[in-house]
Motif scaffolding. Structure first.
Motif, PDB file in Angstrom:
ATOM      1  N   VAL A  97     -14.398  -3.780  15.974  1.00 42.41           N
ATOM      2  CA  VAL A  97     -15.597  -3.521  16.781  1.00 42.41           C
ATOM      3  C   VAL A  97     -16.720  -4.472  16.381  1.00 42.41           C
ATOM      4  CG1 VAL A  97     -17.413  -1.806  17.230  1.00 42.41           C
ATOM      5  CG2 VAL A  97     -15.008  -1.152  17.371  1.00 42.41           C
ATOM      6  N   SER A  98     -16.896  -4.674  15.096  1.00 41.51           N
ATOM      7  CA  SER A  98     -17.924  -5.616  14.625  1.00 41.51           C
ATOM      8  C   SER A  98     -17.659  -7.020  15.129  1.00 41.51           C
ATOM      9  CB  SER A  98     -17.985  -5.626  13.100  1.00 41.51           C
ATOM     10  OG  SER A  98     -18.332  -4.360  12.612  1.00 41.51           O
ATOM     11  N   ALA A  99     -16.406  -7.453  15.057  1.00 40.69           N
ATOM     12  CA  ALA A  99     -16.050  -8.794  15.524  1.00 40.69           C
ATOM     13  C   ALA A  99     -16.321  -8.941  17.019  1.00 40.69           C
ATOM     14  CB  ALA A  99     -14.584  -9.087  15.217  1.00 40.69           C
ATOM     15  N   ILE A 100     -15.978  -7.916  17.792  1.00 34.68           N
ATOM     16  CA  ILE A 100     -16.235  -7.961  19.243  1.00 34.68           C
ATOM     17  C   ILE A 100     -17.731  -8.079  19.508  1.00 34.68           C
ATOM     18  CG2 ILE A 100     -16.187  -6.569  21.356  1.00 34.68           C
ATOM     19  CD1 ILE A 100     -13.421  -5.528  20.396  1.00 34.68           C
ATOM     20  N   LEU A 101     -18.530  -7.272  18.812  1.00 34.94           N
ATOM     21  CA  LEU A 101     -19.977  -7.312  19.032  1.00 34.94           C
ATOM     22  C   LEU A 101     -20.584  -8.646  18.609  1.00 34.94           C
ATOM     23  CD1 LEU A 101     -20.955  -3.668  18.021  1.00 34.94           C
ATOM     24  CD2 LEU A 101     -20.760  -4.631  20.333  1.00 34.94           C
ATOM     25  N   VAL A 102     -20.078  -9.239  17.549  1.00 32.96           N
ATOM     26  CA  VAL A 102     -20.571 -10.554  17.110  1.00 32.96           C
ATOM     27  C   VAL A 102     -20.232 -11.620  18.147  1.00 32.96           C
ATOM     28  CG1 VAL A 102     -20.212 -12.386  15.400  1.00 32.96           C
ATOM     29  CG2 VAL A 102     -20.632 -10.044  14.653  1.00 32.96           C
ATOM     30  N   ILE A 103     -19.019 -11.600  18.657  1.00 30.17           N
ATOM     31  CA  ILE A 103     -18.611 -12.578  19.675  1.00 30.17           C
ATOM     32  C   ILE A 103     -19.447 -12.408  20.943  1.00 30.17           C
ATOM     33  CG2 ILE A 103     -16.731 -13.238  21.234  1.00 30.17           C
ATOM     34  CD1 ILE A 103     -14.805 -12.599  18.856  1.00 30.17           C
ATOM     35  N   ILE A 104     -19.673 -11.163  21.342  1.00 27.11           N
ATOM     36  CA  ILE A 104     -20.475 -10.898  22.542  1.00 27.11           C
ATOM     37  C   ILE A 104     -21.914 -11.366  22.339  1.00 27.11           C
ATOM     38  CG2 ILE A 104     -21.477  -9.017  23.915  1.00 27.11           C
ATOM     39  CD1 ILE A 104     -18.714  -7.622  23.623  1.00 27.11           C
ATOM     40  N   ALA A 105     -22.473 -11.120  21.158  1.00 22.79           N
ATOM     41  CA  ALA A 105     -23.835 -11.580  20.860  1.00 22.79           C
ATOM     42  C   ALA A 105     -23.895 -13.098  20.848  1.00 22.79           C
ATOM     43  CB  ALA A 105     -24.292 -11.011  19.526  1.00 22.79           C
ATOM     44  N   ASP A 106     -22.881 -13.740  20.284  1.00 19.63           N
ATOM     45  CA  ASP A 106     -22.832 -15.204  20.208  1.00 19.63           C
ATOM     46  C   ASP A 106     -22.768 -15.827  21.605  1.00 19.63           C
ATOM     47  OD1 ASP A 106     -22.597 -17.703  18.735  1.00 19.63           O
ATOM     48  OD2 ASP A 106     -20.515 -17.733  19.474  1.00 19.63           O
ATOM     49  N   LYS A 107     -22.056 -15.186  22.507  1.00 18.97           N
ATOM     50  CA  LYS A 107     -21.911 -15.697  23.879  1.00 18.97           C
ATOM     51  C   LYS A 107     -23.086 -15.297  24.771  1.00 18.97           C
ATOM     52  CE  LYS A 107     -17.897 -17.473  23.044  1.00 18.97           C
ATOM     53  NZ  LYS A 107     -17.773 -18.891  22.846  1.00 18.97           N
ATOM     54  N   GLY A 108     -23.967 -14.414  24.274  1.00 16.92           N
ATOM     55  CA  GLY A 108     -25.118 -13.989  25.059  1.00 16.92           C
ATOM     56  C   GLY A 108     -24.750 -13.143  26.262  1.00 16.92           C
ATOM     57  N   LYS A 109     -23.739 -12.305  26.119  1.00 16.80           N
ATOM     58  CA  LYS A 109     -23.266 -11.453  27.223  1.00 16.80           C
ATOM     59  C   LYS A 109     -23.352  -9.971  26.827  1.00 16.80           C
ATOM     60  CE  LYS A 109     -21.574 -14.844  29.806  1.00 16.80           C
ATOM     61  NZ  LYS A 109     -22.004 -15.136  31.141  1.00 16.80           N
ATOM     62  N   PRO A 110     -24.558  -9.419  26.723  1.00 17.78           N
ATOM     63  CA  PRO A 110     -24.681  -8.028  26.278  1.00 17.78           C
ATOM     64  C   PRO A 110     -24.011  -7.012  27.199  1.00 17.78           C
ATOM     65  CG  PRO A 110     -26.785  -8.833  27.092  1.00 17.78           C
ATOM     66  CD  PRO A 110     -25.856 -10.015  27.033  1.00 17.78           C
ATOM     67  N   GLU A 111     -23.801  -7.371  28.465  1.00 16.04           N
ATOM     68  CA  GLU A 111     -23.166  -6.433  29.397  1.00 16.04           C
ATOM     69  C   GLU A 111     -21.704  -6.170  29.039  1.00 16.04           C
ATOM     70  OE1 GLU A 111     -22.965 -10.579  31.220  1.00 16.04           O
ATOM     71  OE2 GLU A 111     -24.492  -9.381  30.226  1.00 16.04           O
ATOM     72  N   PHE A 112     -21.120  -7.007  28.192  1.00 19.14           N
ATOM     73  CA  PHE A 112     -19.725  -6.806  27.767  1.00 19.14           C
ATOM     74  C   PHE A 112     -19.591  -6.027  26.457  1.00 19.14           C
ATOM     75  CE2 PHE A 112     -19.219 -10.785  30.346  1.00 19.14           C
ATOM     76  CZ  PHE A 112     -18.496 -10.194  31.357  1.00 19.14           C
ATOM     77  N   ALA A 113     -20.704  -5.517  25.954  1.00 19.85           N
ATOM     78  CA  ALA A 113     -20.677  -4.781  24.680  1.00 19.85           C
ATOM     79  C   ALA A 113     -19.792  -3.540  24.768  1.00 19.85           C
ATOM     80  CB  ALA A 113     -22.084  -4.392  24.255  1.00 19.85           C
ATOM     81  N   TRP A 114     -19.637  -2.987  25.958  1.00 21.63           N
ATOM     82  CA  TRP A 114     -18.827  -1.779  26.117  1.00 21.63           C
ATOM     83  C   TRP A 114     -17.336  -2.047  25.883  1.00 21.63           C
ATOM     84  CZ3 TRP A 114     -21.660   2.094  25.389  1.00 21.63           C
ATOM     85  CH2 TRP A 114     -22.969   2.114  25.836  1.00 21.63           C
ATOM     86  N   ILE A 115     -16.952  -3.309  25.818  1.00 19.74           N
ATOM     87  CA  ILE A 115     -15.557  -3.634  25.479  1.00 19.74           C
ATOM     88  C   ILE A 115     -15.216  -3.087  24.088  1.00 19.74           C
ATOM     89  CG2 ILE A 115     -13.991  -5.555  24.927  1.00 19.74           C
ATOM     90  CD1 ILE A 115     -15.356  -7.115  27.201  1.00 19.74           C
ATOM     91  N   ALA A 116     -16.224  -2.995  23.227  1.00 22.91           N
ATOM     92  CA  ALA A 116     -16.011  -2.484  21.864  1.00 22.91           C
ATOM     93  C   ALA A 116     -15.611  -1.008  21.864  1.00 22.91           C
ATOM     94  CB  ALA A 116     -17.274  -2.690  21.031  1.00 22.91           C
ATOM     95  N   VAL A 117     -15.808  -0.328  22.978  1.00 19.15           N
ATOM     96  CA  VAL A 117     -15.420   1.088  23.066  1.00 19.15           C
ATOM     97  C   VAL A 117     -13.895   1.233  23.134  1.00 19.15           C
ATOM     98  CG1 VAL A 117     -15.556   3.129  24.555  1.00 19.15           C
ATOM     99  CG2 VAL A 117     -17.612   1.802  24.059  1.00 19.15           C
ATOM    100  N   ILE A 118     -13.224   0.246  23.714  1.00 17.77           N
ATOM    101  CA  ILE A 118     -11.762   0.334  23.879  1.00 17.77           C
ATOM    102  C   ILE A 118     -11.042   0.460  22.538  1.00 17.77           C
ATOM    103  CG2 ILE A 118      -9.703  -0.879  24.728  1.00 17.77           C
ATOM    104  CD1 ILE A 118     -11.569  -2.025  26.968  1.00 17.77           C
TER     105      ILE A 118
END
Length: 146
Positions: A43-64
């Protein structure tokens, strides 16, 4: 056909059987802990990648992975409950003098696995951890990534 013989508690077979059950219970507890550790890492890795790409709308992918690891964790906890029940039954038979040879080396979880699974989901060690993780993902999406 062989007769069922009563077993003495000091028998090496009894001690070995109890050791096997204890090892299985310990393994399930370690697997549950590992599920939590892997979940936090992924989950941390997903959130870091999403933050790095500047796509906060994809943060919910970490729920999977959070949901998947929650189910896996509950599964291991349910197995642990089943093996603890098996261990307790074995020890009760041993103390009651009703332990027989057919009881030895039957290493199966006891009870209803679906009931254990439901009890595991209700356990604080599961919902307390994963609800907290869901909240952290939501806070990260709303505050940090927005």
């Amino acid at each position: 056909m062989s007769e069922n013989c009563r077993i003495d508690g000091s028998s090496p077979s009894v001690q070995t059987h109890l050791g096997i059950l204890q090892a299985v219970i310990q393994r399930m507890a370690v697997n549950s802990t590992s599920s939590k550790a892997w979940c936090i890492t992924i989950v941390s890795a997903i959130l870091v990648i999403i933050a790095d790409k500047g796509k906060p709308e994809f943060a919910w992918i970490a729920v999977i992975p959070t949901i998947l690891f929650m189910c896996l964790d509950a599964y291991y906890l349910a197995l642990e409950k089943g093996f603890r029940a098996s261990y307790n039954t074995f020890v009760s038979k041993l103390h009651g003098g009703t332990l027989e040879t057919e009881d030895l080396y039957s290493v199966l979880p006891e009870g209803s696995q679906s009931k254990h699974q439901w009890e595991s989901f209700k356990s604080f060690s599961v919902w307390g951890f994963y609800i907290g993780l869901f909240v952290l993902v939501a806070i990260t999406k709303m505050i940090v990534l927005s």
